[in-house]
Write a protein that holds these residues in place. Structure first.
Motif, PDB file in Angstrom:
ATOM      1  N   ARG A 128      18.057  55.310  74.608  1.00 55.30           N
ATOM      2  CA  ARG A 128      16.869  55.018  73.800  1.00 55.30           C
ATOM      3  C   ARG A 128      15.693  55.873  74.263  1.00 55.30           C
ATOM      4  O   ARG A 128      14.976  56.475  73.449  1.00 55.30           O
ATOM      5  N   MET A 140      16.145  59.521  73.237  1.00 51.52           N
ATOM      6  CA  MET A 140      15.830  59.742  71.833  1.00 51.52           C
ATOM      7  C   MET A 140      14.326  59.711  71.593  1.00 51.52           C
ATOM      8  O   MET A 140      13.771  60.532  70.852  1.00 51.52           O
ATOM      9  N   ARG A 141      13.630  58.785  72.232  1.00 52.41           N
ATOM     10  CA  ARG A 141      12.173  58.700  72.078  1.00 52.41           C
ATOM     11  C   ARG A 141      11.504  59.993  72.566  1.00 52.41           C
ATOM     12  O   ARG A 141      10.574  60.500  71.939  1.00 52.41           O
ATOM     13  N   ALA A 193      11.250  63.337  61.933  1.00 54.84           N
ATOM     14  CA  ALA A 193      12.628  62.843  62.001  1.00 54.84           C
ATOM     15  C   ALA A 193      13.620  63.985  61.807  1.00 54.84           C
ATOM     16  O   ALA A 193      14.615  64.101  62.546  1.00 54.84           O
ATOM     17  N   VAL A 231      17.309  63.166  63.130  1.00 53.67           N
ATOM     18  CA  VAL A 231      17.638  61.773  62.806  1.00 53.67           C
ATOM     19  C   VAL A 231      17.073  61.415  61.440  1.00 53.67           C
ATOM     20  O   VAL A 231      16.277  62.163  60.853  1.00 53.67           O
ATOM     21  N   ARG A 238      14.870  58.957  58.765  1.00 52.59           N
ATOM     22  CA  ARG A 238      13.551  58.334  58.806  1.00 52.59           C
ATOM     23  C   ARG A 238      13.622  56.927  59.397  1.00 52.59           C
ATOM     24  O   ARG A 238      12.789  56.538  60.201  1.00 52.59           O
ATOM     25  N   ARG A 239      14.645  56.164  59.002  1.00 54.23           N
ATOM     26  CA  ARG A 239      14.760  54.784  59.503  1.00 54.23           C
ATOM     27  C   ARG A 239      15.011  54.759  61.008  1.00 54.23           C
ATOM     28  O   ARG A 239      14.592  53.835  61.705  1.00 54.23           O
ATOM     29  N   THR A 240      15.690  55.785  61.526  1.00 54.84           N
ATOM     30  CA  THR A 240      15.916  55.868  62.972  1.00 54.84           C
ATOM     31  C   THR A 240      14.595  56.105  63.688  1.00 54.84           C
ATOM     32  O   THR A 240      14.338  55.528  64.753  1.00 54.84           O
ATOM     33  N   PHE A 241      13.762  56.954  63.101  1.00 52.98           N
ATOM     34  CA  PHE A 241      12.444  57.191  63.697  1.00 52.98           C
ATOM     35  C   PHE A 241      11.688  55.872  63.843  1.00 52.98           C
ATOM     36  O   PHE A 241      11.115  55.591  64.905  1.00 52.98           O
ATOM     37  N   ARG A 248      12.795  52.957  64.144  1.00 51.53           N
ATOM     38  CA  ARG A 248      13.387  52.048  65.136  1.00 51.53           C
ATOM     39  C   ARG A 248      12.787  52.321  66.519  1.00 51.53           C
ATOM     40  O   ARG A 248      12.849  51.479  67.408  1.00 51.53           O
ATOM     41  N   HIS A 249      12.220  53.496  66.692  1.00 50.34           N
ATOM     42  CA  HIS A 249      11.665  53.887  67.990  1.00 50.34           C
ATOM     43  C   HIS A 249      10.143  53.882  68.027  1.00 50.34           C
ATOM     44  O   HIS A 249       9.553  53.614  69.079  1.00 50.34           O
TER      45      HIS A 249
END
Length: 284
Positions: free
Chosen positions: A35, A38-39, A64, A69, A71-74, A76-77
């Motif tokens: 995590r 990725m951040r 993103a 990744v 947009r929704r993954t962005f 999430r962080h």
């Protein structure tokens, strides 16, 4: 107002560690590391886009995409694009809080807070180039500056709560300024940290920033440390003490001719004792 030795601890469960728990713990550690990785990658992508396209012209979709990744993954962080340039603050806040929670009972709470905020400085010092670039961005973009101020406020609240938690706020009597000193000291620690950090960033991330921070903290301790908890209600200090009357100081010293006599409680911080001696010698 009495100095409370140690913060209340969360109750421990009776369940002991067992073999099946180890994989879960390892999996949790790996997930946390992934995590954070990725951040940081998304943060690097955001900073590069902000620097080349400008903050206002950069979209979350572009960040993103640059990070590889969706947009929704962005989201999430990070909750917003301005938050993306501060990938480590959440984890650093957890580490700082862990320092406070694990503090030894004999340690002066102001010393504990100074150790806790060092986790913040180490976060910046771990990647000087990134920290300097981020500093320049926050100076140029008011929205990012506001996000940074909000992050700093979280640390200040954490340290203020910790310091105030070591004093009985109901025990108000004349001459006891511990609650005031605790709150002001927490602000002073954060201010000292920010002053040293800004100076280091303006110098391009050069120099031994931790040594500079220790020097700043020494000033804070000299200013506030001897006041906070000077009237600690330890059994030795409060024997025969009547409510509403001042408690004996942590240390006292007197000079007679060429002789210096010092009396100190066993729980008195060494720095307080040395300052008491210095004051007595100056008067003598």
């Amino acid at each position: 107002m009495g100095y409370v030795q140690g913060m209340p601890q969360a109750p421990r469960t009776s369940r002991t560690s067992s073999a099946p728990d180890a994989p879960e713990s390892a999996a949790g550690t790996r997930a946390a590391a992934q995590r954070l990785k990725m951040r940081r990658e998304l943060s690097a992508a955001a900073m590069e886009l902000f620097a080349t396209k400008g903050y206002e012209a950069t979209t979350v979709d572009e960040i993103a995409a640059a990070g590889g990744v969706a947009r929704r993954t962005f989201f999430r962080h990070f909750r917003s694009k301005e938050e993306a340039i501060f990938p480590d603050h959440d984890d650093t806040l957890v580490r700082a809080e862990a320092v406070l929670t694990a503090a030894p009972a004999h340690e002066h709470p102001l010393d504990t807070v100074c150790r806790g905020i060092k986790e913040v400085m180490r976060m910046y010092a771990a990647a000087p180039a990134v920290s300097v670039a981020r500093y320049k961005l926050t100076r140029e973009v008011p929205t990012l500056r506001e996000a940074e101020i909000a992050s700093v406020a979280r640390y200040e609240r954490l340290f203020t709560r910790y310091l105030l938690g070591h004093f009985d706020e109901q025990d108000h009597h004349p001459g006891n300024d511990d609650p005031l000193l605790a709150e002001v000291a927490a602000s002073a620690v954060v201010t000292a940290h920010n002053h040293v950090l800004r100076r280091w960033l303006r110098a391009g991330g050069q120099g031994d920033v931790e040594t500079q921070l220790d020097h700043a903290f020494a000033i804070v301790r000299r200013t506030f440390g001897s006041g906070i908890g000077a009237g600690r209600n330890t059994p030795e200090a409060t024997a025969g003490h009547r409510p509403g009357t001042p408690v004996s100081p942590a240390a006292s010293a007197s000079v007679s001719g060429e002789v210096l006599v010092t009396v100190a409680r066993t729980d008195a911080p060494l720095e307080d004792i040395m300052q008491t001696i210095e004051r007595a010698l100056a008067k003598g």
